[in-house]
Scaffold this motif. Sequence first.
Motif, PDB file in Angstrom:
ATOM      1  N   MET A 635      -6.133  -3.302 -12.972  1.00  0.00           N
ATOM      2  CA  MET A 635      -5.565  -1.967 -13.156  1.00  0.00           C
ATOM      3  C   MET A 635      -5.923  -0.997 -12.022  1.00  0.00           C
ATOM      4  O   MET A 635      -6.639  -0.022 -12.220  1.00  0.00           O
ATOM      5  CB  MET A 635      -5.992  -1.410 -14.520  1.00  0.00           C
ATOM      6  CG  MET A 635      -4.987  -0.441 -15.127  1.00  0.00           C
ATOM      7  SD  MET A 635      -5.452   0.059 -16.793  1.00  0.00           S
ATOM      8  CE  MET A 635      -4.298  -0.852 -17.794  1.00  0.00           C
ATOM      9  N   ASP A 636      -5.427  -1.287 -10.832  1.00  0.00           N
ATOM     10  CA  ASP A 636      -5.657  -0.428  -9.673  1.00  0.00           C
ATOM     11  C   ASP A 636      -4.386  -0.378  -8.843  1.00  0.00           C
ATOM     12  O   ASP A 636      -3.673  -1.369  -8.756  1.00  0.00           O
ATOM     13  CB  ASP A 636      -6.709  -1.009  -8.716  1.00  0.00           C
ATOM     14  CG  ASP A 636      -7.872  -1.694  -9.390  1.00  0.00           C
ATOM     15  OD1 ASP A 636      -8.950  -1.121  -9.378  1.00  0.00           O
ATOM     16  OD2 ASP A 636      -7.695  -2.825  -9.911  1.00  0.00           O
ATOM     17  N   MET A 637      -4.158   0.765  -8.222  1.00  0.00           N
ATOM     18  CA  MET A 637      -3.119   0.850  -7.190  1.00  0.00           C
ATOM     19  C   MET A 637      -3.517   1.916  -6.181  1.00  0.00           C
ATOM     20  O   MET A 637      -4.584   2.506  -6.300  1.00  0.00           O
ATOM     21  CB  MET A 637      -1.731   1.102  -7.791  1.00  0.00           C
ATOM     22  CG  MET A 637      -1.562   2.378  -8.555  1.00  0.00           C
ATOM     23  SD  MET A 637       0.186   2.859  -8.767  1.00  0.00           S
ATOM     24  CE  MET A 637       0.889   1.444  -9.538  1.00  0.00           C
ATOM     25  N   MET A 638      -2.665   2.120  -5.158  1.00  0.00           N
ATOM     26  CA  MET A 638      -3.011   3.077  -4.110  1.00  0.00           C
ATOM     27  C   MET A 638      -1.997   4.208  -4.063  1.00  0.00           C
ATOM     28  O   MET A 638      -0.801   3.988  -4.254  1.00  0.00           O
ATOM     29  CB  MET A 638      -3.022   2.394  -2.732  1.00  0.00           C
ATOM     30  CG  MET A 638      -4.024   1.277  -2.591  1.00  0.00           C
ATOM     31  SD  MET A 638      -5.732   1.850  -2.606  1.00  0.00           S
ATOM     32  CE  MET A 638      -6.526   0.325  -3.124  1.00  0.00           C
ATOM     33  N   VAL A 639      -2.510   5.399  -3.786  1.00  0.00           N
ATOM     34  CA  VAL A 639      -1.653   6.525  -3.448  1.00  0.00           C
ATOM     35  C   VAL A 639      -1.766   6.656  -1.929  1.00  0.00           C
ATOM     36  O   VAL A 639      -2.872   6.725  -1.384  1.00  0.00           O
ATOM     37  CB  VAL A 639      -2.108   7.809  -4.176  1.00  0.00           C
ATOM     38  CG1 VAL A 639      -1.405   9.034  -3.600  1.00  0.00           C
ATOM     39  CG2 VAL A 639      -1.832   7.685  -5.682  1.00  0.00           C
ATOM     40  N   MET A 640      -0.635   6.635  -1.286  1.00  0.00           N
ATOM     41  CA  MET A 640      -0.595   6.409   0.170  1.00  0.00           C
ATOM     42  C   MET A 640       0.154   7.511   0.927  1.00  0.00           C
ATOM     43  O   MET A 640       1.222   7.927   0.519  1.00  0.00           O
ATOM     44  CB  MET A 640       0.098   5.043   0.374  1.00  0.00           C
ATOM     45  CG  MET A 640       0.692   4.771   1.717  1.00  0.00           C
ATOM     46  SD  MET A 640      -0.539   4.719   3.002  1.00  0.00           S
ATOM     47  CE  MET A 640      -1.309   3.146   2.623  1.00  0.00           C
ATOM     48  N   TYR A 641      -0.452   7.987   2.030  1.00  0.00           N
ATOM     49  CA  TYR A 641       0.147   9.033   2.868  1.00  0.00           C
ATOM     50  C   TYR A 641       0.625   8.515   4.224  1.00  0.00           C
ATOM     51  O   TYR A 641       0.497   9.228   5.219  1.00  0.00           O
ATOM     52  CB  TYR A 641      -0.905  10.088   3.200  1.00  0.00           C
ATOM     53  CG  TYR A 641      -1.277  11.098   2.140  1.00  0.00           C
ATOM     54  CD1 TYR A 641      -2.055  10.745   1.056  1.00  0.00           C
ATOM     55  CD2 TYR A 641      -0.897  12.438   2.266  1.00  0.00           C
ATOM     56  CE1 TYR A 641      -2.456  11.697   0.123  1.00  0.00           C
ATOM     57  CE2 TYR A 641      -1.299  13.385   1.334  1.00  0.00           C
ATOM     58  CZ  TYR A 641      -2.075  13.014   0.268  1.00  0.00           C
ATOM     59  OH  TYR A 641      -2.480  13.936  -0.643  1.00  0.00           O
ATOM     60  N   ASN A 642       1.095   7.328   4.322  1.00  0.00           N
ATOM     61  CA  ASN A 642       1.458   6.770   5.629  1.00  0.00           C
ATOM     62  C   ASN A 642       0.268   6.766   6.586  1.00  0.00           C
ATOM     63  O   ASN A 642       0.279   7.408   7.643  1.00  0.00           O
ATOM     64  CB  ASN A 642       2.659   7.514   6.252  1.00  0.00           C
ATOM     65  CG  ASN A 642       3.265   6.704   7.403  1.00  0.00           C
ATOM     66  OD1 ASN A 642       3.063   5.486   7.474  1.00  0.00           O
ATOM     67  ND2 ASN A 642       3.976   7.369   8.303  1.00  0.00           N
ATOM     68  N   VAL A 643      -0.735   6.050   6.186  1.00  0.00           N
ATOM     69  CA  VAL A 643      -1.983   5.946   6.947  1.00  0.00           C
ATOM     70  C   VAL A 643      -2.299   4.457   7.063  1.00  0.00           C
ATOM     71  O   VAL A 643      -2.023   3.683   6.151  1.00  0.00           O
ATOM     72  CB  VAL A 643      -3.107   6.703   6.183  1.00  0.00           C
ATOM     73  CG1 VAL A 643      -4.472   6.383   6.751  1.00  0.00           C
ATOM     74  CG2 VAL A 643      -2.844   8.214   6.198  1.00  0.00           C
ATOM     75  N   SER A 644      -2.852   4.077   8.192  1.00  0.00           N
ATOM     76  CA  SER A 644      -3.240   2.671   8.352  1.00  0.00           C
ATOM     77  C   SER A 644      -4.746   2.539   8.145  1.00  0.00           C
ATOM     78  O   SER A 644      -5.473   3.536   8.164  1.00  0.00           O
ATOM     79  CB  SER A 644      -2.866   2.174   9.752  1.00  0.00           C
ATOM     80  OG  SER A 644      -3.667   2.858  10.711  1.00  0.00           O
TER      81      SER A 644
END
Length: 658
Positions: A635-644
């Motif tokens: 139960m995990d996911m990522m919130v992503m801002y276009n970052v490497s």
Amino acid sequence: MSKEIANKQEPAINHEVKRIQLFTRLPLSALGKVAFWGFLITTILCAAIAGALTIFNGAPSRDIAIVTVLLVVTTILVATGMRWLQAIAILPSMYILYLLFVEPFVIESLADPKGPNGGYGHFIGDVVIIAAALIAFVANIGVVLQNYHRISRKKLRWFGPAFSIIGGMVVGALFIGALAPSPAPATVATLQAPQMLAGKGVPTSVNMGMAGAPTSVSQLQQPATTAHVDHFTLTAQTAQITLSSGVTVPAWTFNGTAPGPMLHVRQGDEVVVTLVNHLSFGVTIHWHGVRVPNASDGVAGVTQDAVKSGQSYVYRFTALDAGTYWYHSHQFSFEETANGLFGALVVDPTTPTLHADIDESVALHTWNGADNQTIYTMNATGGTLNQTARPGQWVRLRIINTAETSSGNPQLLTLVGVPFQVVSLDGHDLHGPQWLNETPLPIGTAQRYDIYFQMPAHGPITLVTNGDNQSYLHAPALVIGQGSAPAKLPAIGQWFDLTSYGSNTASPTITPQSHFAATYNIALGNQMGTSLGRSGMTYSMNGKVFPDTGMIMVKEGQIVKLHFDNQTTLYHPMHLHGHVFTVLEQNGKPLTGSPVYQDTVLVPPHATYDVAFIANNPGIWMLHCHNFLHANWGMDMMVMYNVSTPYTVGTVSGNFPD
Ligand code: C2O
Ligand code: CU
């Protein structure tokens, strides 16, 4: 003639034998004397052990009394060899044996060797008692046989005592021997280091970032400030934690204690923490609820590599928001946080909003005792914590749930003795809080409640929790002021409801009417399946398990709404790193009280929760259930801002965030 005389004498002899069988005391043989002294000493020892157990461990004195009486009777029997007493004694000893084996306390004791008071004496006490009863029982039979032999064949006078001693000891020893493997030691010497998963289906190298993105996690550092700097060093090391007298657990700690040192800083300060790792495996530090720059978020495989044994790492961030926060490892969080790698972080506001004479933090944590028994604690005490306070003083308690109950249910907390206010949730102040009386506060894993009250003129105030029970526990408890905790605790009433508490005269940063750049539905599920190469119960987000859960793409400045839809019968404390949720709705109903800001929302079984956040902190941020068992199984996911990111999760790097 002689034959006749002989015949006449027969009845006289028979009569004599009958009389002896019933009333006559026979002299003790040498072996009988040994038996007598053996039993006398055992009786005294048993009485002494029994008394000590009663005083120090609260073991039931009834058992002790019964066995002591039994031994006294046996000693008298051996000493006198009176058979009529024997007949009387055999029955009660059989009855006592029946009680000892059938009565629930024996079964309870075998299942729960530490006993209800968390002591080990209960179990040892029962073993001693049962063994003593067995010895006494066999001894009684021995004395009966001794008498039988004395009457029929006087030569065999040694038989009874020998049978008593040898038989009794053998039976007692067999009993203790049979149980010897089960009594768990009070101290488990070491913890098993977190195990790297291996084999088919275990990710070798998963990159959570956006390849070729203009910014890398490593660039998202704390900008240089002229702020006041608070330096801390946290050294990850092993320690033994004493939870109550006789109960010590092995732990992984920061600076030798769990909770680790309380970090107390001022809003606006720059916080610089050096993590030094003296453990044999990797660790990190995540600043739970704190809006840190991404490079200081402490997620192994996403924002850094786990800090290896012997290495160190520096975290830097500005304490932007006042309130109660905490820190914990985010490498193998499931095992590392549970076993002690956590502590409290308190940020004082630049302009104080509340006056508190006493300001204390209380971490609720569960520990694994011997035999996997769960021990509930407050600041690593399974018993009573004491806090001095004088009448009239104002007290602020910052309660942090660092624990995971086996059921995953929230722990219920309440304050007994005085009305109190909930002044903040997850570090964020509530508006116009009402006074509450013994209201149960449901605190999910990772959540914080700050409560505020004034010491009354008389008597102590007690903070209690139910652990995972239907009623409040007497221990652990925090007693504030003079006196001891009340003997009778209140029943658990109607739970505190954050959706209708406080006043609605302040408007939240985000309302259900705000413009949302996007709304994400997140269905929380559980099903048998596979996660990281293991088969078992998995916990999913939209039917997928980590690392296949995908990500939520956001752009700086957007307001993003998340709709959690809990399709399970379990609670899920859902946490987003680096941001603060504004709680919008629960089960489709908007809040009617104070605005509520949380970093961890406790989504009840089959409920929905709508929250929103402002995307104002670029990076790659975890969104996961803080029940680490659930996070560990998907139960995990990522919130992503276009970052490497240069880091990876998997067997190649050895990074496993949960
Ligand atoms: Cu307190 Cu991702 O955790
Ligand atoms: Cu969960």
